[in-house]
Design a protein around this motif. Structure first.
Motif, short mmCIF file in Angstrom:
data_model
loop_
_atom_site.label_atom_id
_atom_site.label_comp_id
_atom_site.label_asym_id
_atom_site.label_seq_id
_atom_site.Cartn_x
_atom_site.Cartn_y
_atom_site.Cartn_z
N LEU A 16 -2.91 9.61 17.91
CA LEU A 16 -2.30 10.69 18.68
C LEU A 16 -2.81 10.72 20.11
CD1 LEU A 16 -2.36 13.54 16.00
CD2 LEU A 16 -0.47 12.01 16.58
N ASN A 17 -4.09 10.45 20.30
CA ASN A 17 -4.63 10.30 21.65
C ASN A 17 -3.90 9.19 22.40
OD1 ASN A 17 -7.50 11.78 22.39
ND2 ASN A 17 -7.15 11.66 20.20
N ASN A 18 -3.78 8.05 21.73
CA ASN A 18 -3.10 6.89 22.35
C ASN A 18 -1.67 7.23 22.72
OD1 ASN A 18 -5.43 5.47 21.78
ND2 ASN A 18 -4.59 4.39 20.02
N LEU A 19 -0.98 7.91 21.82
CA LEU A 19 0.43 8.22 22.04
C LEU A 19 0.60 9.14 23.24
CD1 LEU A 19 3.36 7.97 21.16
CD2 LEU A 19 2.96 9.79 19.48
N ARG A 20 -0.29 10.12 23.38
CA ARG A 20 -0.21 11.01 24.54
C ARG A 20 -0.44 10.22 25.83
NH1 ARG A 20 0.00 16.36 27.04
NH2 ARG A 20 -0.18 15.66 29.18
N VAL A 21 -1.42 9.31 25.82
CA VAL A 21 -1.69 8.50 27.01
C VAL A 21 -0.49 7.62 27.34
CG1 VAL A 21 -3.14 6.67 27.97
CG2 VAL A 21 -4.18 8.52 26.66
N LEU A 22 0.09 6.98 26.32
CA LEU A 22 1.27 6.13 26.57
C LEU A 22 2.41 6.95 27.13
CD1 LEU A 22 2.61 3.31 26.27
CD2 LEU A 22 3.45 4.09 24.04
N ILE A 124 5.44 12.00 11.28
CA ILE A 124 4.31 12.92 11.40
C ILE A 124 4.43 13.75 12.67
CG2 ILE A 124 1.82 13.01 11.82
CD1 ILE A 124 1.58 10.55 9.97
N VAL A 125 4.79 13.09 13.77
CA VAL A 125 4.82 13.76 15.07
C VAL A 125 6.09 14.59 15.26
CG1 VAL A 125 4.90 13.36 17.56
CG2 VAL A 125 3.28 12.09 16.15
N LEU A 126 7.22 14.04 14.87
CA LEU A 126 8.50 14.69 15.17
C LEU A 126 8.93 15.68 14.10
CD1 LEU A 126 10.63 11.74 16.62
CD2 LEU A 126 9.34 13.50 17.86
N ASN A 127 8.48 15.49 12.85
CA ASN A 127 9.00 16.32 11.77
C ASN A 127 7.93 17.07 10.98
OD1 ASN A 127 10.93 13.49 11.55
ND2 ASN A 127 11.92 15.44 12.00
N LYS A 128 6.90 16.36 10.54
CA LYS A 128 5.95 16.98 9.62
C LYS A 128 5.04 17.98 10.31
CE LYS A 128 2.90 15.86 5.77
NZ LYS A 128 2.29 14.76 4.96
N PHE A 129 4.47 17.57 11.45
CA PHE A 129 3.54 18.45 12.18
C PHE A 129 4.05 18.60 13.61
CE2 PHE A 129 0.66 16.24 9.09
CZ PHE A 129 0.49 17.32 8.24
N LYS A 130 5.09 19.40 13.79
CA LYS A 130 5.70 19.54 15.11
C LYS A 130 4.74 20.13 16.14
CE LYS A 130 10.45 19.93 13.42
NZ LYS A 130 11.69 20.75 13.41
N LEU A 131 3.74 20.86 15.64
CA LEU A 131 2.75 21.44 16.54
C LEU A 131 2.07 20.35 17.37
CD1 LEU A 131 1.11 23.90 17.46
CD2 LEU A 131 -0.41 23.50 15.51
N ILE A 132 1.87 19.19 16.77
CA ILE A 132 1.21 18.08 17.47
C ILE A 132 2.02 17.67 18.68
CG2 ILE A 132 0.55 15.65 17.29
CD1 ILE A 132 -0.10 16.18 14.33
N ASN A 133 3.33 17.54 18.51
CA ASN A 133 4.15 17.04 19.61
C ASN A 133 4.40 18.08 20.68
OD1 ASN A 133 5.40 14.75 20.70
ND2 ASN A 133 7.43 15.49 20.13
N SER A 134 4.06 19.32 20.42
CA SER A 134 4.15 20.31 21.49
C SER A 134 3.12 20.03 22.57
CB SER A 134 3.94 21.72 20.92
OG SER A 134 2.68 21.85 20.33
N PHE A 135 2.08 19.27 22.22
CA PHE A 135 1.12 18.82 23.23
C PHE A 135 1.44 17.40 23.71
CE2 PHE A 135 -2.88 16.46 24.08
CZ PHE A 135 -3.16 17.05 25.30
N ILE A 136 1.76 16.50 22.79
CA ILE A 136 2.03 15.11 23.19
C ILE A 136 3.32 15.00 23.97
CG2 ILE A 136 2.49 12.78 22.32
CD1 ILE A 136 0.65 13.43 19.97
#
Length: 279
Positions: A16-22, A124-136
């Protein structure tokens, strides 16, 4: 496109760190990850300055700075945890800040997977834990790119993976350039610019930087292009104003003098991109 299931992977926080950086790298539109890192160190990534800048940090009753949440409609529980660390002034603070925010969010999500297929990151990012992608804030195509980049690397080898991605992208661009030879003078306005590279550089600046502060930004670029002989010496201010109106529908009445349009950040940004475009 993901053609077949990928090998199991691990360490979701690092992914998730990597994905935000990318996502930040792609959003910045710099052509290499190295240049993107240099831009962070010089404070030249506008969307990061806006997102993590101290100007948007409210002060609580005790006088302690508390970061305005960057999550969409966050819960009270999240707001209690998201505290201001430091503004981002360099790459170390940038990576620390992302790691901090991801860890805070994952602490609020029980039982997130420890082992999973790499292709499952999208779900995981788009469907299961949408809270994560609100930051990424990653779109599906960015996540697909990440999965393809990391298909032969463990999560800790992100820098090596993105370096290989840059190399392949440059080779692809060079191939496209060889097969898209400029065939007409109108393509890069040789009556104004001294090379097609100079026009591409100017076009990038106008398209990506000059909309917010048109007069000062464009005046600065005009002065710099004249100084470096990227536009022909005989191109006058009125010629530039007329061409901008015809080509970009930007209406100016004058070009500012160098002292009235110069800023240190503009100079840094220009020099960084000059090395990228004018090789």
């Amino acid at each position: 496109m993901i053609d077949k299931p990928l090998l199991p992977t691990y360490n979701l926080p690092v992914h998730l760190n990597n994905l935000r950086v990318l996502n930040d790298y792609i959003k910045s539109r710099y052509t290499t990850f190295e240049i993107f890192m240099d831009a962070i160190d010089n404070g030249l990534v506008p969307h990061l300055k806006n997102e993590f800048g101290t100007s948007k940090i409210p002060i609580d009753r005790n006088g302690n700075p508390e970061r305005e949440s960057i999550l969409e409609e966050p819960s009270d529980e999240i707001l209690q945890h998201l505290k201001q660390i430091t503004p981002i002034d360099n790459t170390e603070q940038y990576f620390n800040r992302i790691e901090y925010e991801i860890d805070r969010i994952l602490n609020l999500i029980p039982n997130y997977p420890e082992h999973f297929g790499l292709e499952e990151i999208k779900h995981i990012v788009l469907n299961k834990f949408k809270l994560i992608n609100s930051f990424i804030s990653a779109e599906q195509d960015v996540i697909d790119t990440y999965i393809n980049i990391m298909s032969h690397y463990p999560p800790e080898k992100f820098f090596e993976a993105v370096s290989e991605y840059d190399s392949k992208s440059r080779l692809k661009q060079e191939f496209q350039n060889r097969n898209n030879v400029i065939t007409t003078c109108e393509t890069w306005y040789p009556n104004i610019f001294t090379s097609s590279e100079a026009y591409s550089f100017f076009d990038f600046l106008i398209t990506n930087r000059a909309k917010e502060k048109q007069l000062a930004e464009i005046s600065f670029y005009y002065r710099k292009f004249k100084y470096h002989h990227f536009i022909h010496a005989e191109i006058r201010e009125i010629d530039c104003i007329r061409w901008l109106s015809e080509t970009y529908h930007i209406e100016l009445t004058k070009i500012k003098t160098q002292p009235n349009c110069y800023t240190e950040n503009r100079e840094k940004y220009f020099n960084l991109l000059k090395d990228q475009y004018m090789k």
